[in-house]
Design a protein around this motif. Structure first.
Motif, mmCIF file in Angstrom:
data_model
loop_
_atom_site.group_PDB
_atom_site.id
_atom_site.type_symbol
_atom_site.label_atom_id
_atom_site.label_comp_id
_atom_site.label_asym_id
_atom_site.label_seq_id
_atom_site.Cartn_x
_atom_site.Cartn_y
_atom_site.Cartn_z
ATOM 1 N N GLU A 212 -4.700 -8.192 4.572
ATOM 2 C CA GLU A 212 -5.715 -7.364 3.918
ATOM 3 C C GLU A 212 -6.101 -7.895 2.541
ATOM 4 O O GLU A 212 -7.240 -7.729 2.088
ATOM 5 N N MET A 213 -5.166 -8.569 1.865
ATOM 6 C CA MET A 213 -5.435 -9.087 0.517
ATOM 7 C C MET A 213 -6.619 -10.043 0.490
ATOM 8 O O MET A 213 -7.300 -10.192 -0.521
ATOM 9 N N TYR A 214 -6.867 -10.723 1.629
ATOM 10 C CA TYR A 214 -7.916 -11.735 1.667
ATOM 11 C C TYR A 214 -9.181 -11.251 2.364
ATOM 12 O O TYR A 214 -10.072 -12.051 2.654
ATOM 13 N N ASP A 215 -9.259 -9.963 2.648
ATOM 14 C CA ASP A 215 -10.432 -9.443 3.348
ATOM 15 C C ASP A 215 -11.563 -9.169 2.364
ATOM 16 O O ASP A 215 -11.339 -8.954 1.176
ATOM 17 N N PHE A 216 -12.789 -9.170 2.889
ATOM 18 C CA PHE A 216 -13.943 -8.856 2.066
ATOM 19 C C PHE A 216 -14.029 -7.347 1.849
ATOM 20 O O PHE A 216 -13.359 -6.563 2.524
ATOM 21 N N GLY A 217 -14.913 -6.933 0.944
ATOM 22 C CA GLY A 217 -15.023 -5.523 0.607
ATOM 23 C C GLY A 217 -15.375 -4.635 1.785
ATOM 24 O O GLY A 217 -14.950 -3.482 1.848
ATOM 25 N N ASN A 218 -16.132 -5.156 2.737
ATOM 26 C CA ASN A 218 -16.498 -4.333 3.898
ATOM 27 C C ASN A 218 -15.492 -4.444 5.032
ATOM 28 O O ASN A 218 -15.729 -3.951 6.135
ATOM 29 N N LYS A 219 -14.356 -5.126 4.772
ATOM 30 C CA LYS A 219 -13.255 -5.234 5.744
ATOM 31 C C LYS A 219 -13.720 -5.831 7.073
ATOM 32 O O LYS A 219 -13.338 -5.367 8.152
ATOM 33 N N ILE A 220 -14.533 -6.877 6.998
ATOM 34 C CA ILE A 220 -15.017 -7.497 8.233
ATOM 35 C C ILE A 220 -13.862 -8.052 9.064
ATOM 36 O O ILE A 220 -13.875 -7.992 10.288
ATOM 37 N N GLY A 221 -12.831 -8.575 8.401
ATOM 38 C CA GLY A 221 -11.677 -9.097 9.135
ATOM 39 C C GLY A 221 -10.942 -7.998 9.877
ATOM 40 O O GLY A 221 -10.583 -8.146 11.046
ATOM 41 N N ALA A 222 -10.720 -6.872 9.207
ATOM 42 C CA ALA A 222 -10.029 -5.745 9.841
ATOM 43 C C ALA A 222 -10.807 -5.238 11.046
ATOM 44 O O ALA A 222 -10.236 -4.912 12.092
ATOM 45 N N SER A 223 -12.131 -5.177 10.904
ATOM 46 C CA SER A 223 -12.969 -4.712 12.008
ATOM 47 C C SER A 223 -12.858 -5.647 13.210
ATOM 48 O O SER A 223 -12.693 -5.200 14.345
ATOM 49 N N THR A 224 -12.958 -6.958 12.961
ATOM 50 C CA THR A 224 -12.884 -7.928 14.058
ATOM 51 C C THR A 224 -11.523 -7.872 14.745
ATOM 52 O O THR A 224 -11.439 -7.867 15.979
ATOM 53 N N VAL A 225 -10.459 -7.813 13.955
ATOM 54 C CA VAL A 225 -9.113 -7.796 14.531
ATOM 55 C C VAL A 225 -8.874 -6.512 15.318
ATOM 56 O O VAL A 225 -8.253 -6.529 16.389
ATOM 57 N N THR A 226 -9.370 -5.384 14.812
ATOM 58 C CA THR A 226 -9.219 -4.117 15.533
ATOM 59 C C THR A 226 -9.897 -4.180 16.899
ATOM 60 O O THR A 226 -9.328 -3.769 17.920
ATOM 61 N N HIS A 227 -11.111 -4.707 16.930
ATOM 62 C CA HIS A 227 -11.810 -4.837 18.208
ATOM 63 C C HIS A 227 -11.099 -5.842 19.117
ATOM 64 O O HIS A 227 -11.071 -5.659 20.342
ATOM 65 N N ALA A 228 -10.522 -6.876 18.524
ATOM 66 C CA ALA A 228 -9.788 -7.851 19.331
ATOM 67 C C ALA A 228 -8.586 -7.205 20.010
ATOM 68 O O ALA A 228 -8.286 -7.488 21.175
ATOM 69 N N ILE A 229 -7.895 -6.333 19.287
ATOM 70 C CA ILE A 229 -6.749 -5.629 19.879
ATOM 71 C C ILE A 229 -7.200 -4.787 21.066
ATOM 72 O O ILE A 229 -6.584 -4.811 22.147
ATOM 73 N N LEU A 230 -8.283 -4.038 20.891
ATOM 74 C CA LEU A 230 -8.789 -3.209 21.990
ATOM 75 C C LEU A 230 -9.199 -4.059 23.189
ATOM 76 O O LEU A 230 -8.913 -3.709 24.345
ATOM 77 N N ASP A 231 -9.858 -5.179 22.941
ATOM 78 C CA ASP A 231 -10.316 -6.020 24.046
ATOM 79 C C ASP A 231 -9.155 -6.733 24.733
ATOM 80 O O ASP A 231 -9.184 -6.958 25.956
ATOM 81 N N LEU A 232 -8.114 -7.104 23.984
ATOM 82 C CA LEU A 232 -6.918 -7.666 24.612
ATOM 83 C C LEU A 232 -6.230 -6.630 25.490
ATOM 84 O O LEU A 232 -5.814 -6.920 26.618
ATOM 85 N N LEU A 233 -6.117 -5.411 24.976
ATOM 86 C CA LEU A 233 -5.548 -4.322 25.787
ATOM 87 C C LEU A 233 -6.370 -4.116 27.056
ATOM 88 O O LEU A 233 -5.819 -3.975 28.154
ATOM 89 N N ALA A 234 -7.683 -4.113 26.914
ATOM 90 C CA ALA A 234 -8.560 -3.910 28.068
ATOM 91 C C ALA A 234 -8.377 -5.028 29.090
ATOM 92 O O ALA A 234 -8.377 -4.788 30.296
ATOM 93 N N GLY A 235 -8.222 -6.262 28.615
ATOM 94 C CA GLY A 235 -8.032 -7.382 29.531
ATOM 95 C C GLY A 235 -6.755 -7.263 30.347
ATOM 96 O O GLY A 235 -6.749 -7.522 31.551
ATOM 97 N N VAL A 236 -5.661 -6.856 29.704
ATOM 98 C CA VAL A 236 -4.389 -6.666 30.415
ATOM 99 C C VAL A 236 -4.486 -5.487 31.371
ATOM 100 O O VAL A 236 -4.036 -5.544 32.522
#
Length: 245
Positions: A212-236
């Motif tokens: 989180e220390m290196y994320d931008f103010g709009n938390k674009i990294g957190a958003s992408t990673v959160t969606h990645a977790i959901l899509d990985l779960l969906a794939g399994v």
């Protein structure tokens, strides 16, 4: 996550899979493992937890944290499984030395490749600088950038997936310790799920290295990673649901 009267998940519509996923399952957050500054004790705690999980009927999703956690998790799984394969998604090969006389994020794969029960390791998305002395092994397949789209994963072997979010291009996940340009875009990630996750016998997943220390103010990294977790779960889930059907 919403549940029905029987305590099972109602599921959700996944636009990327174009279907309802995660229906009639038991999904739980088992909380956090306490962190200690004693590295050897920490590794042992993670290994013991992973071994217990491997002996259950749970498909775990571990969220780190430093990529070091993958080493004790897989060591715990090897106490239960006779053979496994690993899909290692990362910008870096992590085949370095143990710089502080203990396994760490840059060397865990060099340690794991020596395990007899690990039949094969697929490294996908690698693009960081390579050491000329990086390990060459018959059990290691290294695919740079997005070239994984031609690989065939053995669908019969129990498969552990370790996913370092620095595989993504820094434009969508800047929040990592060692960003490398020219990384995966989200469409590449969805191709990975379709080609590798949907067709694998997944026994566990970890996703690591978001900072989180290196994320931008709009938390674009957190958003992408959160969606990645959901899509990985969906794939399994999609594979398991197809087998159930």
């Amino acid at each position: 996550m919403e549940y029905n009267q029987k305590g099972l998940t109602k599921g959700w519509y996944c636009p990327n899979q174009k279907r309802i996923v995660g229906k009639d399952l038991i999904i739980k957050d088992y909380g956090e493992l306490e962190v200690t500054l004693n590295q050897k004790l920490q590794l042992n705690r993670i290994k013991n937890l992973a071994e217990k999980v491997a002996k259950s009927n749970i498909i775990p999703f571990f969220i780190g944290g430093d990529h070091t956690i993958t080493y004790p998790i897989i060591k715990g799984f090897l106490e239960h499984y006779e053979k496994i394969q690993i899909i290692h998604v990362d910008a870096h090969s992590d085949l370095g030395i143990n710089r502080w006389d203990i396994v760490e994020h840059g060397s865990f794969m060099k340690n794991l490749i020596q395990e007899e029960k690990i039949r094969h390791i697929y490294q996908l998305g690698i693009r960081g600088p390579q050491d000329k002395e990086d390990i060459k092994s018959d059990k290691l397949t290294t695919l740079f950038g997005t070239s994984f789209k031609n690989v065939t994963i053995d669908s019969t072997l129990p498969t552990y997936i370790t996913f370092d979010v620095d595989v993504f291009d820094p434009s969508i996940v800047p929040s990592v310790g060692y960003p490398v340009p020219n990384g995966w875009h989200y469409k590449d990630f969805l191709d990975f799920i379709e080609l590798c996750v949907n067709n694998a016998d997944v026994i566990g997943i970890d996703i690591v290295e978001y900072n989180e220390m290196y994320d931008f103010g709009n938390k674009i990294g957190a958003s992408t990673v959160t969606h990645a977790i959901l899509d990985l779960l969906a794939g399994v889930m999609m594979k398991n649901e197809n087998e159930r059907d």
